[in-house]
Design a protein around this motif. Structure first.
Motif, short mmCIF file in Angstrom:
data_model
loop_
_atom_site.label_atom_id
_atom_site.label_comp_id
_atom_site.label_asym_id
_atom_site.label_seq_id
_atom_site.Cartn_x
_atom_site.Cartn_y
_atom_site.Cartn_z
N ASP A 198 0.81 -1.21 0.00
CA ASP A 198 0.00 0.00 0.00
C ASP A 198 0.85 1.26 0.00
O ASP A 198 0.37 2.33 -0.39
CB ASP A 198 -0.93 0.01 1.22
N SER A 199 2.09 1.15 0.47
CA SER A 199 2.94 2.33 0.56
C SER A 199 4.40 1.90 0.62
O SER A 199 4.70 0.75 0.95
CB SER A 199 2.59 3.14 1.82
N PRO A 200 5.33 2.82 0.33
CA PRO A 200 6.75 2.48 0.46
C PRO A 200 7.13 2.05 1.86
O PRO A 200 7.95 1.15 2.04
CB PRO A 200 7.44 3.80 0.07
N SER A 201 6.53 2.69 2.86
CA SER A 201 6.86 2.33 4.24
C SER A 201 6.42 0.92 4.57
O SER A 201 7.12 0.21 5.31
CB SER A 201 6.20 3.33 5.21
N GLU A 202 5.27 0.49 4.03
CA GLU A 202 4.85 -0.89 4.26
C GLU A 202 5.85 -1.86 3.64
O GLU A 202 6.21 -2.88 4.24
CB GLU A 202 3.45 -1.14 3.68
N GLY A 203 6.32 -1.53 2.43
CA GLY A 203 7.31 -2.38 1.79
C GLY A 203 8.58 -2.50 2.61
O GLY A 203 9.12 -3.60 2.79
N MET A 204 9.08 -1.38 3.12
CA MET A 204 10.30 -1.40 3.91
C MET A 204 10.09 -2.14 5.23
O MET A 204 10.99 -2.85 5.71
CB MET A 204 10.79 0.02 4.18
N ASN A 205 8.92 -1.98 5.84
CA ASN A 205 8.63 -2.67 7.10
C ASN A 205 8.67 -4.18 6.92
O ASN A 205 9.21 -4.91 7.76
CB ASN A 205 7.28 -2.23 7.66
N VAL A 206 8.08 -4.66 5.83
CA VAL A 206 8.08 -6.10 5.56
C VAL A 206 9.50 -6.59 5.31
O VAL A 206 9.93 -7.62 5.84
CB VAL A 206 7.17 -6.44 4.36
N PHE A 207 10.24 -5.83 4.49
CA PHE A 207 11.63 -6.23 4.23
C PHE A 207 12.44 -6.27 5.52
O PHE A 207 13.23 -7.19 5.74
CB PHE A 207 12.28 -5.27 3.24
N ASN A 208 12.27 -5.26 6.38
CA ASN A 208 13.03 -5.20 7.62
C ASN A 208 12.76 -6.41 8.50
O ASN A 208 13.66 -6.91 9.19
CB ASN A 208 12.72 -3.91 8.37
N LYS A 209 11.52 -6.89 8.50
CA LYS A 209 11.19 -8.08 9.28
C LYS A 209 11.96 -9.29 8.78
O LYS A 209 12.55 -10.04 9.56
CB LYS A 209 9.68 -8.36 9.21
N ILE A 210 11.92 -9.48 7.46
CA ILE A 210 12.61 -10.64 6.89
C ILE A 210 14.12 -10.50 7.05
O ILE A 210 14.81 -11.46 7.38
CB ILE A 210 12.25 -10.78 5.39
N GLU A 211 14.61 -9.29 6.84
CA GLU A 211 16.05 -9.06 6.95
C GLU A 211 16.56 -9.31 8.36
O GLU A 211 17.62 -9.93 8.56
CB GLU A 211 16.38 -7.63 6.54
N THR A 212 15.80 -8.87 9.36
CA THR A 212 16.23 -9.02 10.75
C THR A 212 16.38 -10.47 11.15
O THR A 212 17.41 -10.88 11.71
CB THR A 212 15.24 -8.31 11.70
N VAL A 213 15.36 -11.28 10.85
CA VAL A 213 15.43 -12.70 11.24
C VAL A 213 16.44 -13.46 10.40
O VAL A 213 17.11 -14.38 10.88
CB VAL A 213 14.04 -13.37 11.17
N SER A 214 16.60 -13.07 9.12
CA SER A 214 17.56 -13.75 8.25
C SER A 214 18.98 -13.47 8.72
O SER A 214 19.84 -14.37 8.70
CB SER A 214 17.38 -13.29 6.80
#
Length: 292
Positions: A198-214
């Protein structure tokens, strides 16, 4: 089968021109189906073509391929003809009015659903012939984890992981990364693209979640390559089996595809100066030695 494996190794060893090839291979995959993976592949191919690249798509969702539907061209030949020994890989290429080409995995071809390891490796080896006709090969795999997906991620220069904000897509994306790196030791550079945000911030939030656990649990560095916004124009184009990048170049999703294509190419250019790119011929040799 041992004779067939020996033949493959001989083919690889004799592909000396391919050892110095500048062909770039991006494998597109996802942890689950329904995230827009094939639609991404078709549109990013068009964006790369606009940036001056000769692009070819290998539809490796064998037996269930649909790139032909998105591009609106019915292929005369598919990979089943290659595996039957009737044609080589260049002979099964289908051209499109959009200036890109594709190789169909065979829609509804039952035999393509049950490829063995030798057949998958044969297709991988045959990729050597594509250096003469393409600068970039996009391999559109099926969703999830199987030997076909693993092999084509192994030979890629980079893996493009398509994820949506849906919690199940995020969970499955991490599960795929964990399986690839911990169980099958797939050596690849992983790009993450968010689709339908829905927004650039939503995209970054999702990426940050995956990036953090990875990073924490897999010691894996991921690359954020961009996001594709939810776009009603894109939805309408998909329903009409048309690539949005050609239907409406000014659509928000088309602009996003263009940005992602630039990111992919810029990453390749800057990284080539900083890391030793493993020649594809070496990758194929390593894969053929695999005991998996």
């Amino acid at each position: 089968m041992s004779d067939q494996a020996a033949t493959l190794r001989n083919i690889v060893n004799n592909k000396s021109p391919f050892a110095n090839s500048n062909l770039k291979i991006f494998t597109v995959t996802s942890g689950k189906g329904g995230v827009g993976k094939s639609n991404f592949t078709a549109n990013i191919a068009l964006a790369l073509k606009e940036l001056g690249q000769r692009v070819l798509i290998l539809d490796a969702d064998f037996g269930l391929s649909n790139i032909d539907l998105i591009l609106g061209v019915r292929p005369r030949y598919n990979l089943a003809h290659l595996l039957a020994g009737n044609l080589n890989l260049q002979e099964v290429i289908t051209n499109t009015p959009y200036g890109i080409s594709f190789i169909s995995g065979g829609n509804g071809v039952k035999e393509m659903l049950y490829l063995d390891k030798f057949q998958v490796e044969k297709v991988a080896v045959e990729l050597s012939s594509l250096a003469d006709v393409a600068d970039v090969v996009l391999i559109d795999t099926g969703a999830g984890i199987n030997d076909i997906v693993i092999k084509f991620c192994e030979i890629a220069d980079e893996v493009c992981l398509i994820v949506t904000p849906d919690p199940s897509s995020i969970t499955d994306a991490y599960a795929l990364l964990k399986t690839f790196t911990k169980d099958f030791f797939v050596q690849a550079k992983y790009n993450v693209i968010l689709n339908g945000v829905d927004s650039p911030s939503e995209g970054m939030n999702v990426f940050n979640k995956i990036e953090t656990v990875s990073k924490s649990f897999l010691n894996l560095d991921l690359n954020f390559k961009g996001y594709i916004p939810y776009d009603i124009s894109l939805v309408k184009a998909v329903r009409k089996s048309q690539p949005i990048y050609c239907v409406n170049r000014n659509a928000q999703s088309s602009i996003a595809y263009n940005n992602i294509a630039k990111n992919l190419l810029c990453y390749q250019e800057t990284q080539n100066a900083n890391w030793d790119r493993e020649p594809l011929i070496n990758k194929l040799r390593r894969i053929l030695k695999s005991k998996r």
